[in-house]
Design a protein around this motif. Structure first.
Motif, mmCIF file in Angstrom:
data_model
loop_
_atom_site.group_PDB
_atom_site.id
_atom_site.type_symbol
_atom_site.label_atom_id
_atom_site.label_comp_id
_atom_site.label_asym_id
_atom_site.label_seq_id
_atom_site.Cartn_x
_atom_site.Cartn_y
_atom_site.Cartn_z
ATOM 1 N N VAL A 421 0.832 -0.752 -0.241
ATOM 2 C CA VAL A 421 0.760 -0.466 -0.479
ATOM 3 C C VAL A 421 1.015 1.254 -0.221
ATOM 4 C CG1 VAL A 421 -1.794 1.159 1.481
ATOM 5 C CG2 VAL A 421 -2.065 -1.246 1.226
ATOM 6 N N MET A 422 1.915 0.936 0.822
ATOM 7 C CA MET A 422 2.698 2.668 1.240
ATOM 8 C C MET A 422 3.415 2.430 -0.813
ATOM 9 S SD MET A 422 2.664 3.530 3.505
ATOM 10 C CE MET A 422 3.353 5.324 2.902
ATOM 11 N N MET A 423 4.074 1.890 -1.227
ATOM 12 C CA MET A 423 4.931 1.547 -2.017
ATOM 13 C C MET A 423 3.627 2.477 -3.627
ATOM 14 S SD MET A 423 7.064 -1.261 -3.342
ATOM 15 C CE MET A 423 6.169 -2.513 -3.025
ATOM 16 N N THR A 424 2.755 2.167 -3.460
ATOM 17 C CA THR A 424 1.584 2.119 -4.590
ATOM 18 C C THR A 424 0.888 3.903 -4.393
ATOM 19 O OG1 THR A 424 0.559 0.510 -4.479
ATOM 20 C CG2 THR A 424 -0.715 2.000 -5.528
ATOM 21 N N LEU A 425 0.428 3.865 -2.747
ATOM 22 C CA LEU A 425 0.430 5.740 -2.402
ATOM 23 C C LEU A 425 1.019 6.254 -3.147
ATOM 24 C CD1 LEU A 425 -1.177 5.002 0.893
ATOM 25 C CD2 LEU A 425 -2.103 5.804 -1.779
ATOM 26 N N SER A 426 2.839 6.001 -2.292
ATOM 27 C CA SER A 426 3.772 6.844 -2.482
ATOM 28 C C SER A 426 4.234 7.046 -3.882
ATOM 29 C CB SER A 426 5.324 6.461 -1.810
ATOM 30 O OG SER A 426 5.603 5.498 -1.867
#
Length: 442
Positions: A421-426
């Motif tokens: 999730v963090m990779m996608t958002l950033s």
């Protein structure tokens, strides 16, 4: 602008058949998922979600017609070629602008989908709720995100692959096919570990390359493409290590889909050739105003419907279980009778979800950068890479076990849902920032 206004303003030069293929391919995938899902309740009361094609193998041959993801990626190649050339004419150092323009309608609804399901999963876990169909749903709803990841790679690689196409034409396509052949030889002939994952790139990018050829009017005789693909797929399945189904089957040792195989590439050639043979009658049909307005309207919400269609399907099954409706044995006569109104209910619920989330599929009002900064291109490339691995990882691990650190193996790397999730958002924020103008909304 309303769909009717967009339809009325369509220039004569637009290839309407491409728009139809985009809508029809996604609609076919959605319908296929609804039909293949075989939900049942075991003797121990546990809810199980199987695959109709695994339970009824005689239907697997139908995947040679209804596994249409290659058509969508072919359409992507056509659209990306036109978009990159248009962007390059308007904007120097246009890579970041191109990425943002092509990915807005893909990433914004995807990020919202991930945010909503992530919040639901976290709330359920903190409340101690779960079990049954709910746990299955937390895993299944994320699976279609693999498509988003592959499409991100296609957009990212469009500029260099288009340059190869412009220099070598069919030779660039042939190079990707040769690479896919080599990968399968190393995989099945020599047992080289992990090499099969390279065909996520070679197979799908080869299909994407056909879209470039179509954009330049160099696809040639589609009946030759269809015939060669069909014969090739039949020979590979008949005499090679490839399964009959062109979609993944639970428990099978070899899947044509994950990772893609040479048989799936031949299947893609057959489908692309077949749909091109339908072009002339389809274009005449699309010239009818009502038909074209419908296609335009459907294109405007297609990604939202795709992202949420499994949520709708599982919601229908959840309602049936909650109401105590008996679920027939998958594949039985009673099951097929129930299919029609289950699909009607899933269509209705998908329509509700589209009405709620469709606004996120519209491009934002932030303007493009007419003179991107020096860092914009590398930042956009990093952003799309993070998004790619984020959504692929999430498609494998699902939304379950957010707090327990549950992992899935992504190309020899273990990934958790929070990390994905963090990779996608950033990554999404980087793509947005790199391609956006310095001012506000236009």
């Amino acid at each position: 602008m309303r769909p009717s206004d967009l339809a009325a303003a369509t220039p004569a030069s637009r290839d309407r058949f491409i728009d139809l293929l985009r809508v029809a391919s996604l609609a076919t995938v959605v319908l296929g998922h609804w039909l293949m899902a075989a939900v049942s309740v075991g003797a121990d009361g546990r809810v199980q979600v199987g695959n109709l094609l695994a339970l009824q193998p005689r239907f697997q041959l139908l995947t040679w017609v209804f596994q249409v993801m290659p058509v969508f990626f072919f359409v992507g190649g056509f659209s990306h070629a036109l978009s990159w050339r248009s962007t390059g004419r308007r904007t120097p150092k246009a890579y970041s602008v191109f990425l943002r323009a092509r990915l807005q309608r893909l990433l914004r609804p995807t990020v919202v989908f991930i945010g909503v399901w992530g919040a639901v999963a976290m709330a359920l876990q903190l409340a101690g709720s779960g079990g049954g169909l709910l746990d299955v749903s937390l895993r299944l709803v994320a699976q279609p995100l693999w498509f988003v990841g592959i499409y991100l790679a296609m957009v990212a690689f469009t500029p260099p692959l288009l340059r190869l196409h412009e220099r070598y034409g069919w030779g660039a396509f042939g190079g990707l096919v040769a690479a896919a052949v080599l990968v399968d030889l190393l995989r099945f002939g020599l047992g080289v570990p992990y090499v099969e994952f390279l065909n996520f790139a070679f197979v799908w990018l080869a299909v994407h390359q056909l879209g470039f050829l179509r954009a330049d009017g160099r696809l040639g005789r589609p009946y030759l493409l269809a015939g060669a693909g069909l014969v090739g797929a039949a020979l590979l399945v008949g005499f090679g290590p490839y399964p009959l189904s062109m979609v993944g089957m639970p428990g099978e040792k070899v899947s044509n889909m994950a990772p893609p195989t040479l048989a799936l590439l031949c299947h893609g050639l057959w489908l692309v050739g077949a749909v091109e043979l339908l072009r002339a009658p389809a274009v005449r049909w699309l010239n009818r105003p009502r038909v074209w307005r419908t296609v335009v309207a459907a294109n405007g919400v297609s990604m939202t419907a795709f992202l949420w269609h499994l949520t709708a399907m599982l919601g229908v099954y959840g309602a049936l279980l909650a109401l105590g409706v008996r679920l027939p044995e998958p594949g039985s006569g009673a099951w097929w009778i129930q299919v029609s109104w289950r699909i009607v209910a899933a269509v209705t619920l998908t329509g509700v979800l589209v009405a709620v989330f469709r606004a996120f599929e519209k491009p934002s009002g932030a303007r493009e950068s007419s003179a991107p900064r020096a860092w914009a291109g590398p930042a956009a490339a990093l952003g799309v890479t993070l998004c790619l691995f984020g959504v692929l990882g999430l498609s494998m691990v699902g939304f379950g076990g957010l707090l327990q650190g549950r992992t899935a193996l992504l190309m020899a790397v273990h990934v958790t849902a929070p990390a994905a999730v963090m990779m996608t958002l950033s990554g999404w924020l980087l793509v947005e920032r790199a391609g956006r103008g310095r001012g506000g909304a236009v």
